[in-house]
Scaffold this motif. Structure first.
Motif, PDB file in Angstrom:
ATOM      1  N   ARG A 181      37.947  75.608 -28.215  1.00 25.18           N
ATOM      2  CA  ARG A 181      38.927  74.939 -29.064  1.00 25.18           C
ATOM      3  C   ARG A 181      40.269  74.824 -28.354  1.00 25.18           C
ATOM      4  O   ARG A 181      40.643  75.683 -27.571  1.00 25.18           O
TER       5      ARG A 181
ATOM      6  N   PRO B 125      31.190  73.144 -32.674  1.00 20.09           N
ATOM      7  CA  PRO B 125      31.993  72.017 -33.152  1.00 20.09           C
ATOM      8  C   PRO B 125      31.164  71.091 -34.041  1.00 20.09           C
ATOM      9  O   PRO B 125      29.937  71.017 -33.906  1.00 20.09           O
TER      10      PRO B 125
ATOM     11  N   ASP C 126      35.231  67.795 -36.188  1.00 16.95           N
ATOM     12  CA  ASP C 126      36.174  68.119 -35.121  1.00 16.95           C
ATOM     13  C   ASP C 126      36.235  66.993 -34.104  1.00 16.95           C
ATOM     14  O   ASP C 126      37.220  66.822 -33.404  1.00 16.95           O
TER      15      ASP C 126
ATOM     16  N   LEU D 172      41.638  64.889 -35.673  1.00 17.84           N
ATOM     17  CA  LEU D 172      40.271  64.614 -35.215  1.00 17.84           C
ATOM     18  C   LEU D 172      40.302  64.227 -33.736  1.00 17.84           C
ATOM     19  O   LEU D 172      41.175  63.491 -33.290  1.00 17.84           O
TER      20      LEU D 172
ATOM     21  N   ILE E 146      39.161  67.912 -28.661  1.00 20.82           N
ATOM     22  CA  ILE E 146      38.656  68.564 -29.863  1.00 20.82           C
ATOM     23  C   ILE E 146      39.804  68.981 -30.790  1.00 20.82           C
ATOM     24  O   ILE E 146      40.917  69.263 -30.343  1.00 20.82           O
ATOM     25  N   ARG E 147      39.508  68.972 -32.054  1.00 23.36           N
ATOM     26  CA  ARG E 147      40.498  69.331 -33.070  1.00 23.36           C
ATOM     27  C   ARG E 147      41.036  70.724 -32.783  1.00 23.36           C
ATOM     28  O   ARG E 147      40.262  71.654 -32.521  1.00 23.36           O
TER      29      ARG E 147
ATOM     30  N   ALA F 120      42.507  74.480 -33.093  1.00 24.86           N
ATOM     31  CA  ALA F 120      42.206  75.548 -34.038  1.00 24.86           C
ATOM     32  C   ALA F 120      43.131  76.708 -33.728  1.00 24.86           C
ATOM     33  O   ALA F 120      43.590  76.872 -32.596  1.00 24.86           O
TER      34      ALA F 120
END
Lengths: 708, 584
Positions: A688, B237, B292, B316, B451-452, B454
């Motif tokens: 992430r 994801p 995501d 997104l 990717i989103r 986090a």
């Protein structure tokens, strides 16, 4: 008495003695050398050595004997025979050159010479030398014959290096030998390994000879992951044997678990490699027959680690015939290779006549060799080599490119071409001689004839029949071959005009046997008209009147166009059969049965769980376990997944080391390193991104022009 | 030519001319030899004294400057004239004027000091704070050969390919190998002209590990250093694949993502309202918030543009891919987003050369029954993969390049989300020809970039050495630190940061789950030296307002007096009648 007559009997005994002396010394030496050579290099070399040695002895003996000549005789007579009065030379002098006094003396000597025998002059037997040489030769021969071969007789034990501390009263390995007896077919010698780790050919017999101090009672060989091997007492030593069918780890356990645990040893079984076959010539897999070739000799080489069987099989596949009428025959013939066992060369000679190989055929050959492994020889196949004998008629072509949909346009273009050619000829009429003009016109007429023939096929093969003469030209002159005037050079149908477009004949075939039946009667009628017009056109062209032919040609073209618009020719395809399209459903807007569908997909099974878990536990990061680690799951996993792992044996060994001593840092590091090689690389899940903080978010929104 | 030299030259010239005059004079009217000698001697003396009066020799100043001996100071530094020499502990066993445990102590003992001269390699980080109070003169020593910088990846996902960057100093012909934890060479490179290098390795399961960088000069190993690697397992994801038509590219993307454990939702339109793939969902802001990542082809993009852009602004990760040659409208839209998409047809992608099997096998793990190891060999045919023409763009950094350095993917931020454009077409061909790893690396790089975001993402990146103070930030409360051997210490943060003194090398872990790697004290000496050197050069150098260091010009009056006396003597001697032979 002549000089020679005197010399020969007087030197002969000495010569004989010297010769025999030399031979008596030389022969034992040669025998000794031959025995040593036999031991080191085999029988062939021994025979060669013996021959050379004997020849050498003979040569030396002859040379030594040759020293006993006339000069020697004179010297020896003078020295040994006082009655010769130092004038033995006179015996051999020429009478004519002698003075009277000398002659007198010569006569006296001649009278005295037989007072003694020539044998007395011979040298003594060299008894000492002969005896010494014979004894030495005997010893050498005996040594050569009796010197222990490696792997025979009791082995010499090497001191053990187990690195285990001695404990009082507990047996300890002090000497060791590992005898490796490779399978007979490998041709490898028996060897003794001083170390207990070895790499041996697969199927070798292993014989351990171990000695313990103090004497052990029930020593065993503990195999990692299988049954222990009991040792058998043999005097002071302990013996065990086993066949190396697979690599394994073991340790020598002298005291049934008492005392420190000795280190692991590793036996690697090297599998017999599959023979490698290569085609040396021809280099390319496809070769074409050259003109006049009557036979073919492809060359293959086969290599193997221990040896390739001398006889191999050659698989010959003959594809004879053309188009769809191809018959395959397959046969295998035995071929014998030449060259050393490890690198054999096979050059079979394939005679076309014997095999029935002719034009339009393909010959595919493949060599199948075996190695000499027993009991089950391994087989390897060479790449296939293809020899092609192209047929004279069939143009080269392959695949299904340009299937059938250009059939009619091709014909259409051809009639157009006839018209274009005829018009071009009319324009050039003034510049051409009459003969040349006629010839050109006739040549176009031939083209027209070929074209007419092709269209006639669709009407049921009427090309060969004389067309009905249309009434308008009933009085037209007819032509035959040999009617006195030239029809132009006859055209061979194969090369040239219309062939490139003849896709139908090449790749397709009409729907059923008769070409005509693929057309409906209406189309047939139009086509017949077209063919009639073509006939008229052809007649005029052949007569040298392209101007008269042109109207017919144009009419023919018009009819062909009508045919093209009127109908389709259905051809069956050669190749994949697709399900027929249901025309009733096309573009109707009805979608019964067509609906959204869920396509299920299941992820592949993956699993290196125990390896990854143990790897984490052995590290120093999160998840590390610093004390003893439960390695049973990993051990089971290694056993079950051995086929996937690069070196399961090393992993087992490292695992065992860590299990025995959980605090051994180098052991843990080694196991961890090996585990790295035994882990899957999972498809990455992207890590992430770090979420921006409040300021960052505000900034990102602000540059987009949004409200903060 | 400085003014001193000009004056000196003039004086020498004058002395020579005067001497010549004296000699000529002697010939015309001879006098006693001693007188001539005295005159000849006094003239250069006079000139020398005059020069020294004008340019008095510098005298070492005391009081407001200090010389600091640090590591690598030459032994004879004390013998050189200058300010008092302070010996710091790193300097080792050399003699000086005074020993001090650190710079702060030395400055406290000499409160008047305004400028220090640092000898040797520079002050350790301990003294940098104290050095900020004074002006620092630092003649930098030549850089030490070795690895002067190393940039291990901050965080690596399990199985991911990662890159290690770094720089070599003063080793122009060295080779760098990256060794995996099993000790196998997994990548090799030679540094560029500036010494920079990049090496690639692949991670396996989550955990901490260390690769090794090995610098070789020929066969000789110059330096070895660990590359700490924190491999983390991230949450699966949620990926949405939108395609306007079924096709192999979608099929293999879906297969790849499913095997990697993603939560994949595929929506393929087959025309006429028929959708294939997973159960249909409505594409709107609310549903897109559940994902995501979204991989969208050009035709789906055309249909859902507004919704997708809106979702991307909210975080997104959006990946655009062409399904083939694209139409002018899409091209214009993508260009308007900042991507450097050019006009023109598809061009083939220059695929990277396949590494030797020995290398590539170290980058793949063991195979499984479902997915056996599949390595393309250098002899294999390269698959036919093409790309849209893409030029470097100012607004969109390049994310992937092919072997000919042509951009293959670009990305840009939009709101809190990101959009990437993958210009490749038919990348699935890679998976069918033994280049599955490359396909995986490409798509993973794309997804990872966009990717989103986090919260609570674990990252390392702190580099410390044993027995060197380390500052850990981002702490709100007292936190325990676990050392490699299992001992625990508690960090007491002040303003969010806490000091930590690692005494052993290896992985450390804070109570907040953050891991960091500590190098052994002797590891990466060139990198420590380069770091200290850069810190030293960033300190305030002496300016004109500071005293000019350790050599101020000395007083000139003694020389002026001496000159006066010598001149008077000369004058007297020249005027005196003694020794002069009377001409009359």
């Amino acid at each position: 008495m002549s000089a020679t007559a005197l010399t020969r009997p007087w030197t002969a005994p000495a010569r004989k003695r010297a010769f025999l002396n030399a031979i008596a010394i030389g022969v034992p030496l040669a025998l000794g050398a031959a025995a040593v050579t036999w031991r080191l290099a085999g029988v062939g070399a021994a025979i060669a050595t013996l021959t050379v040695g004997l020849a050498l002895s003979l040569l030396i003996a002859l040379r030594l004997a040759a020293r006993f000549d006339q000069d020697w005789l004179i010297r020896t007579l003078d020295a040994r025979r006082p009655d010769m009065e130092d004038s033995a030379a006179l015996l051999f002098a020429d009478n004519a050159t002698l003075g009277p006094l000398q002659r007198l003396q010569q006569a006296r000597l001649t009278a005295r010479i037989d007072a003694d025998t020539p044998d007395r002059l011979a040298p003594e037997w060299q008894r000492r030398s002969i005896a010494l040489t014979a004894i030495a030769a005997l010893i050498i021969v005996a040594l050569a014959l009796l010197w222990p071969r490696p792997g025979q007789g009791p082995p010499t034990l090497a001191p053990a290096s187990e690195g285990v501390a001695a404990a009082p009263g507990i047996p300890r390995l002090v000497a060791q030998n590992l005898r490796i007896l490779p399978p007979a077919y490998t041709g490898l010698p028996v060897r003794d390994s001083q170390s207990l780790d070895a790499r041996v050919p697969h199927g070798s017999r292993l014989e351990w000879t171990l000695r313990f101090d103090p004497q052990a009672s029930v020593p065993r060989l503990l195999m990692l992951g299988s049954q222990p091997l009991a040792l058998r007492r043999d005097g002071e030593d302990w013996i065990a044997s086993r066949t190396a069918d697979a690599a394994f780890l073991y340790r020598v356990d002298p005291a049934a678990g008492r005392g420190p645990t000795p280190p692991l040893h590793r036996i690697d079984a090297i599998a017999d490699a599959v023979p490698q076959v290569k085609a040396i010539s021809p280099k390319a897999s496809l070769t074409l027959v050259t003109r006049g070739q009557r036979s073919w000799s492809p060359t293959f080489t086969a290599t193997d680690d221990y040896g390739v069987a001398a006889s191999a099989r050659l698989r010959i596949t003959l594809a004879i015939g053309e188009g769809e009428n191809v018959t395959f025959t397959e046969r295998e013939i035995a071929v014998t290779g030449s060259g050393p066992a490890r690198d054999r060369r096979f050059t079979p000679r394939l005679d076309f006549g014997t095999l029935g190989f002719g034009p339009g055929s393909d010959m595919v050959v493949q060599l199948i060799v075996r190695d000499n492994r027993s009991p089950a020889p391994q087989e390897a196949r060479s790449p296939s080599l293809i020899l092609r004998w192209p047929s004279a008629q069939q143009p080269e072509g392959s695949g299904l490119e340009g299937m059938v949909n250009t059939v009619l346009p091709a014909y259409f273009r051809s009639q157009r071409q006839v018209i274009i050619d005829a018009e071009a000829l009319l324009k050039q009429k003034s510049r051409l001689s009459a003969d040349r003009y006629l010839a050109r016109s006739a040549s176009i007429g031939t083209d027209q004839q070929i074209l007419r023939g092709r269209y006639s096929q669709f009407l049921g093969g009427e090309e060969s029949a004389q067309p009905q003469l249309p009434t308008a030209d009933a009085d037209a002159e007819t032509h035959h071959d040999g009617d006195g005037h030239d029809h132009g050079p006859p055209r061979q149908p194969a090369p040239g005009f219309g062939v490139a477009e003849d896709v139908l004949a090449d790749y397709g075939h009409p729907h059923d046997d008769s070409a005509a039946s693929s057309l409906d009667p209406e189309t047939r009628a139009i086509l017949k008209n077209a063919v009639d017009e073509m006939w008229q056109s052809e007649v005029h062209l052949r007569q040298g009147h392209p101007d008269l032919a042109l109207p017919f040609a144009y009419r023919a073209l018009r009819f062909i166009k009508e045919v093209q618009q009127a109908t389709r020719i259905f051809l069956s395809r050669v190749g994949p059969e697709l399900p027929p399209i249901d025309p009733s459903r096309r573009m109707t807007g009805k979608r019964e049965g067509a609906a959204s569908r869920t396509l299920a997909v299941a992820p592949v099974e993956r699993g290196d769980g125990p390896a990854a878990a143990a790897w984490r536990a052995l590290g120093d990061g999160p998840g590390a376990i610093r004390g003893p680690i439960a390695l049973d799951a990993l051990d089971r996993w290694v056993r079950s997944e051995a086929a996937r792992l690069p070196d399961p044996l090393a992993l087992s060994g490292a695992l065992d080391a860590v299990r025995r001593d959980p605090d051994c840092t180098p052991c843990r590091a080694k196991l961890r390193g090996l585990l790295w090689t035994a882990m899957e690389r999972p498809s990455a899940r992207p890590a992430r991104r770090v979420a921006p903080n409040a300021n960052g978010t505000r900034y990102l929104r602000a540059i987009e022009g949004a409200a903060p | 030519m400085t003014i001193e030299r000009i004056v000196a030259a003039l004086l020498i010239l004058t002395v020579l001319m005067a001497s010549l005059r004296l000699v000529l004079w002697q010939r015309s009217s001879p006098s006693a030899p001693w007188r001539l000698a005295a005159l000849l001697l006094l003239q250069p003396l006079c000139a020398g004294l005059l020069f020294l009066t004008l340019f008095p020799p510098p005298t070492p100043t005391t009081g407001d400057t200090l010389r600091i001996a640090t590591a690598g100071t030459p032994r004879l530094a004390a013998a050189a004239p200058g300010a008092p020499l302070i010996i710091l502990p790193e300097a080792g066993d050399i003699s000086g004027d005074e020993n001090a445990p650190d710079l702060a102590t030395a400055l406290r003992r000499h409160p008047a000091v305004g400028t220090i001269t640092v000898l040797g390699e520079g002050l350790p980080p301990r003294d940098l704070e104290a050095a900020r109070a004074v002006a620092v003169r630092f003649p930098p020593p030549p850089p030490r050969p070795g690895i002067s910088h190393i940039a291990p990846p901050r965080s690596v996902a399990a199985g991911e390919a990662f890159r290690v960057g770094g720089q070599l100093t003063a080793l122009p012909r060295a080779t760098i190998d990256l060794l995996d934890p099993a000790g196998r060479v997994t990548d090799s490179a030679t540094p560029d002209a500036d010494g920079y290098f990049t090496l690639t390795g692949t991670a396996r399961a989550a955990g901490t590990t260390a690769f090794t960088l090995r610098v070789r000069d020929g066969q000789r190993v110059v330096e070895q250093a660990a590359v700490p690697l924190l491999v983390t397992d991230s949450l699966a994801p949620r990926l949405l694949i939108l395609a306007a038509a079924p096709g192999p590219e979608v099929k293999y993307l879906r297969r790849w993502a499913t095997d990697a454990g993603f939560t994949v939702t595929t929506q393929m339109s087959a025309g006429g309202g028929i959708a294939l793939g997973d159960p249909a969902i409505a594409i709107n802001g609310a549903t897109l918030r559940r994902f995501d990542l979204a991989i969208v082809d050009d035709r789906s993009w055309a249909a859902q543009r507004g919704v997708l852009i809106g979702a991307a602004r909210e975080g997104l990760g959006l990946i655009l891919r062409p399904s083939g040659p694209i139409d002018g409208a899409t091209r214009a839209q993508w260009r308007a987003l900042g991507f450097g998409i050019g006009s023109g047809d598809l061009a083939p992608i220059a695929l990277p050369k396949v590494a030797a099997p020995a290398l590539s096998s170290t980058r793949l793990g063991i195979g499984s029954t479902d997915a056996p190891v599949d390595i393309a060999t250098p002899d294999d045919l390269l698959p036919d993969v093409s790309r849209l023409p893409l030029a470097p763009a100012a607004q969109a950094p390049t994310l992937l390049q092919d072997a000919s350095d042509a951009p293959l993917a670009q990305w840009r931020a939009i709101g809190t989300g990101r959009i990437a454009l993958f210009a490749g077409v038919d990348s699935y061909a890679l998976t069918l020809t033994g280049h599955r790893a490359l396909h995986n690396d490409w798509w993973n790089a794309l997804l990872r970039t966009v990717i989103r975001p986090a919260s609570g993402v674990q990252q390392s990146g702190l580099i410390g050495w044993a027995n060197a103070r380390l500052t850990l930030c981002g702490l709100s409360a007292p936190t325990p630190v676990e050392r490699p051997d299992g001992r625990r210490s508690t960090l007491l943060p002040v303003q969010g940061c806490a000091a930590f003194w690692p005494d052993s090398a290896g992985w450390h872990r804070t109570g907040t789950g953050k891991s960091f790697y500590i190098y052994p004290a002797k590891a990466l000496p060139a990198m420590r030296a380069a770091r200290d050197r850069a810190a030293m050069l960033a300190l305030r150098p002496p300016t004109a307002t500071d005293r000019a260091g350790d050599s101020a010009p000395g007083p000139s009056w003694p020389f002026a007096l001496a000159w006066l006396i010598a001149s008077a003597l000369l004058w007297l001697l020249e005027r005196a009648r003694r020794g002069r032979q009377s001409a009359m």
